[in-house]
Write a protein that holds these residues in place. Structure first.
Motif, short mmCIF file in Angstrom:
data_model
loop_
_atom_site.label_atom_id
_atom_site.label_comp_id
_atom_site.label_asym_id
_atom_site.label_seq_id
_atom_site.Cartn_x
_atom_site.Cartn_y
_atom_site.Cartn_z
N LEU A 37 0.83 -1.20 0.00
CA LEU A 37 0.00 0.00 0.00
C LEU A 37 0.87 1.25 0.00
CD1 LEU A 37 -2.78 -1.03 2.54
CD2 LEU A 37 -3.01 -0.73 0.07
N TYR A 38 1.97 1.19 0.78
CA TYR A 38 2.88 2.34 0.81
C TYR A 38 3.52 2.51 -0.56
CZ TYR A 38 2.49 2.56 5.86
OH TYR A 38 2.00 2.69 7.12
N GLU A 39 3.94 1.37 -1.12
CA GLU A 39 4.55 1.38 -2.43
C GLU A 39 3.64 2.07 -3.44
OE1 GLU A 39 7.82 0.37 -4.78
OE2 GLU A 39 7.53 -0.10 -2.67
N ALA A 40 2.38 1.63 -3.43
CA ALA A 40 1.40 2.18 -4.36
C ALA A 40 1.21 3.68 -4.14
CB ALA A 40 0.06 1.46 -4.21
N ALA A 41 1.14 4.04 -2.86
CA ALA A 41 0.94 5.46 -2.53
C ALA A 41 2.11 6.28 -3.05
CB ALA A 41 0.78 5.63 -1.03
N ARG A 42 3.34 5.73 -2.88
CA ARG A 42 4.53 6.45 -3.35
C ARG A 42 4.48 6.64 -4.85
NH1 ARG A 42 7.65 4.12 0.72
NH2 ARG A 42 8.12 2.28 -0.50
N ILE A 43 4.07 5.58 -5.54
CA ILE A 43 3.99 5.67 -7.00
C ILE A 43 2.99 6.73 -7.40
CG2 ILE A 43 3.26 4.41 -9.08
CD1 ILE A 43 4.52 1.92 -7.68
N ASP A 44 1.91 6.83 -6.63
CA ASP A 44 0.92 7.86 -6.92
C ASP A 44 1.39 9.24 -6.50
OD1 ASP A 44 -0.73 6.00 -7.96
OD2 ASP A 44 -2.01 5.79 -6.19
N GLY A 45 2.61 9.32 -5.99
CA GLY A 45 3.18 10.62 -5.67
C GLY A 45 2.87 11.12 -4.28
N ALA A 46 2.49 10.24 -3.38
CA ALA A 46 2.17 10.69 -2.02
C ALA A 46 3.46 10.87 -1.22
CB ALA A 46 1.27 9.67 -1.33
N ASN A 47 3.56 11.99 -0.51
CA ASN A 47 4.71 12.16 0.36
C ASN A 47 4.43 11.48 1.71
OD1 ASN A 47 3.03 13.83 1.83
ND2 ASN A 47 3.83 15.72 0.88
N ARG A 48 5.37 11.64 2.66
CA ARG A 48 5.21 10.92 3.93
C ARG A 48 3.91 11.26 4.63
NH1 ARG A 48 9.21 6.95 4.71
NH2 ARG A 48 8.36 6.79 6.81
N TRP A 49 3.58 12.55 4.63
CA TRP A 49 2.37 12.97 5.34
C TRP A 49 1.14 12.32 4.74
CZ3 TRP A 49 2.70 14.59 9.94
CH2 TRP A 49 3.77 15.38 10.34
N ARG A 50 1.10 12.36 3.39
CA ARG A 50 -0.08 11.80 2.72
C ARG A 50 -0.11 10.28 2.92
NH1 ARG A 50 -3.22 14.02 -1.29
NH2 ARG A 50 -4.01 15.50 0.23
N GLN A 51 1.08 9.67 2.92
CA GLN A 51 1.11 8.22 3.18
C GLN A 51 0.55 7.93 4.56
OE1 GLN A 51 4.97 6.41 2.48
NE2 GLN A 51 5.28 7.82 0.77
N THR A 52 0.98 8.75 5.53
CA THR A 52 0.46 8.55 6.89
C THR A 52 -1.04 8.73 6.92
OG1 THR A 52 2.53 9.45 7.71
CG2 THR A 52 0.73 9.29 9.28
N TRP A 53 -1.49 9.78 6.24
CA TRP A 53 -2.91 10.13 6.28
C TRP A 53 -3.77 9.09 5.56
CZ3 TRP A 53 -5.51 13.11 9.32
CH2 TRP A 53 -6.82 13.45 8.99
N HIS A 54 -3.28 8.61 4.40
CA HIS A 54 -4.14 7.76 3.58
C HIS A 54 -3.89 6.26 3.75
CE1 HIS A 54 -6.07 11.01 1.45
NE2 HIS A 54 -4.90 11.58 1.25
N VAL A 55 -2.74 5.90 4.29
CA VAL A 55 -2.46 4.47 4.45
C VAL A 55 -2.37 4.08 5.93
CG1 VAL A 55 -0.89 2.58 3.90
CG2 VAL A 55 -1.21 4.44 2.26
#
Lengths: 328, 307
Positions: A219-237
């Motif tokens: 999920l983190y991998e996918a979020a990163r590919i979608d361009g999510a930074n750490r904050w957004r990863q925290t928020w969305h994953v």
């Protein structure tokens, strides 16, 4: 132990009724008889624990009828005669009751406000630590206060806040005058909540850290590919990943909302700090044991317990309907 | 930016795509500071109390004791350790903890084992009986009336029986028993063991870890408890050491708020005595803590997996 064979395990229906019931009932009864014959040894293991629950948990629930009856100390367990809602009317018209009720709500809210989110924050911060030993060290240290007796915690609080204690050393160092913190009502809430945080925050992280390890790396991998930074990863994953844990603990916290740290307050408060420190449970303690007004105190206790129960049920229902997580 | 002379290892990390950005490094630094703060704030009261317990009273009065004892002085330790009531109460704590933990383990294990059998008729009701008590309880006054009516006041039973089953622990154990392979018990049944035999000779030996955890859970809570003893035991020689400490504290604060300058020396001595008693009461927990802590953690997580 001989009584085990004589005593019918609780939760079973007495099968001794005349066999004239409708067909379904007979079958059900036979089902019970069969289950008993097959599993009687298992049921027998449950006898003592059930006895425990009945005597020490359910009997006191019934004992609450003394809130509606006149009780004489040393007299009948269930009181002498009915007085109806007299004791409830008494505390509803008692200004002190409303003061302690407000204090309970304030302390409960403050505790919930700080003691619920801070473990989540700490768990997220710990989760970012890449050095294994460092992480484990911080965890071990932060759990430690959880293992202390409340008496010791209270004693430590008193020592730290005493006139010659560390906090007043700081105050003096900054050019102020020593403050008798424990004698001033305006300080009690701060003291109570911060000591509560000190004691519980580390322990509270355990379940969140466990929940964090179960989040799928992909999920983190996918979020990163979608361009999510750490904050957004925290928020969305991360946060959605630990949401069931958060909700469960929130419901449990709400359930203990009314029963704010009775023992700790009893140890920390004094007549000078009653205006902010006295809560429902400490007030009923004094009513019961210092004024020997058992029925009055029982009425207050019943009121408190019912509100607690309603809070849990409501929180559980709301959470089941909205986020799909519930305790049962 | 990160190339420099970092060596092959950091270069390798960089190539795997987790090259720390600038914001990331700032975050890590801030995080380290926060966590260090947490550690310091958590540990400070412990160090402070030890320092106070070893210090000369004069330094305590002038508020000079922080991390290191000043004017090293063991008088207070000698005083507390020579108080026979302290020893009596300390021994009571040990006795209460052992007896209560034993009763609690037997009852919890039996009930958890019964609840872990999915085929058992009425199991749902048996679970419900226990779980309901988590959300609703009789309250202080009815409990007190009950214990008094049962004639348990001023006896060890008031301390060790009424809290014998913690529903949380019960659910943790139930989850553990449910995770055991069914085949083992079926094989035991085929070999002619009855329920009791299966529990004693197959299940319990496999459950050493969880039972150890439960022993710890219960033992720590009984070791730390004070309120039941405070409520139900009037005679000083029956009290556990936690209540001894509480009485010490309330005595001192009483003197402080009432006496003022009346007997400053006594108050101060009491403060040192408190520190010493706190240290001596906490010591056993601090000594075993590093060894048992991970049991607790795994126990709590087990409970979380299937509450």
């Amino acid at each position: 132990m001989a009584s085990e064979t004589l005593r019918r395990p609780e939760g079973t229906r007495p099968p001794a009724l005349p066999r004239t019931g409708p067909d379904r009932r007979t079958r059900r009864r036979r089902g019970w008889r069969q289950a008993l014959r097959r599993d009687w040894q298992l049921y027998s293991l449950a006898v003592l624990p059930l006895l425990f629950f009945l005597v020490f948990r359910y009997l006191p629930m019934l004992g609450n009828v003394i809130a509606f009856r006149r009780f004489e100390p040393g007299g009948n367990l269930f009181g002498e005669y009915w007085v109806g809602l007299r004791y409830f009317r008494m505390f509803f018209t008692d200004p002190t009751f409303w003061e302690v009720f407000t204090n309970t709500l304030v302390l409960g809210t403050l505790t919930l406000l700080f003691c619920f989110p801070l473990p989540i924050v700490l768990a997220l911060l710990l989760n970012e630590v890449r050095t294994r030993t460092l992480k484990r060290f911080v965890q071990s240290v932060s759990y430690l206060p959880h293992f202390l007796s409340i008496v010791i915690v209270a004693a430590m609080v008193m020592q730290l806040l005493s006139v010659d204690g560390t906090v007043n050393q700081l105050v003096r160092g900054l050019g102020g005058d020593a403050v008798p913190f424990l004698q001033q009502p305006e300080w009690f809430r701060t003291i109570y909540v911060s000591s509560e945080v000190w004691q519980t925050v580390g322990w509270g992280t355990i379940l969140y850290l466990a929940a964090l390890t179960t989040i799928d790396e992909n999920l983190y991998e996918a979020a990163r590919i979608d361009g999510a930074n750490r904050w957004r990863q925290t928020w969305h994953v991360t946060l959605p990943g630990i949401r069931p844990t958060m909700v469960t603990l929130l419901i449990l916290n709400i359930g203990t909302f009314m029963a704010v740290g009775f023992e700790k307050i009893l140890l920390l408060y004094n007549a000078l700090t009653y205006p902010t420190a006295d809560v429902i449970s400490t007030y009923l303690f004094r009513m019961g044991f210092e004024s020997s007004n058992f029925s009055y105190a029982a009425a207050i206790g019943l009121f408190e317990a019912v509100i607690g129960l309603i809070l849990v049920l409501t929180a559980n229902t709301i959470s089941r309907r909205t986020v799909g997580t519930s305790l049962w | 930016m990160t190339v420099g002379t970092g060596g092959s290892r950091s270069a390798a990390v960089g190539r795997r795509g987790v090259r720390p950005s600038r914001g990331r490094r700032v975050f890590q630094a801030v995080n380290a500071v926060i966590l260090t703060g947490v550690v310091i704030v958590t540990l400070y009261p412990f160090v402070n109390i030890v320092a106070r317990s070893l210090s000369d009273e004069a330094y305590l009065i002038s508020g000079q004791v922080n991390l290191v004892p000043r004017g090293f002085d063991l008088t207070a330790y000698k005083l507390v350790l020579s108080d026979s009531m302290f020893w009596t109460n300390y021994r009571n704590t040990v006795v209460y903890t052992v007896v209560a933990t034993f009763i609690a383990i037997v009852l919890t294990t039996c009930y958890a084992y019964v609840l872990s059998k999915p085929q058992l008729k009425g199991r749902g009701a048996l679970v419900g009986v226990a779980v309901f008590t988590m959300f609703f309880s009789g309250g202080l006054i009815p409990n007190y009336v009950l214990i008094t009516s049962l004639g348990m006041k001023n006896s060890i039973w008031a301390v060790v029986v009424p809290n014998a089953i913690s529903v949380f622990n019960l659910l943790v154990m139930k989850a553990f028993f449910e995770s055991l392979p069914v085949e083992l018990e079926e094989a035991a049944a085929v070999d002619g063991l009855n329920t009791y035999g299966t529990l004693l000779r197959i299940v319990l030996p496999l459950s050493k870890a969880i039972i150890a955890t439960m022993v710890l859970f219960y033992a720590v809570s009984y070791w730390n408890s004070w309120f039941t003893a405070f409520l139900y035991l009037d005679r000083q020689e029956l009290l556990p050491v936690t209540v001894y400490l509480r009485n010490l504290i309330s005595g001192a604060t009483g003197a402080q708020s009432a006496g003022g300058v009346a007997d400053a020396d006594a108050v101060q001595a009491a403060a040192t005595l408190q520190s010493v008693t706190i240290v001596l009461t906490t010591l056993p927990i601090l000594l075993v803590y590093p060894f048992v802590q991970r049991f607790f953690v795994s126990g709590v997580m087990l409970g979380a997996v299937k509450g």
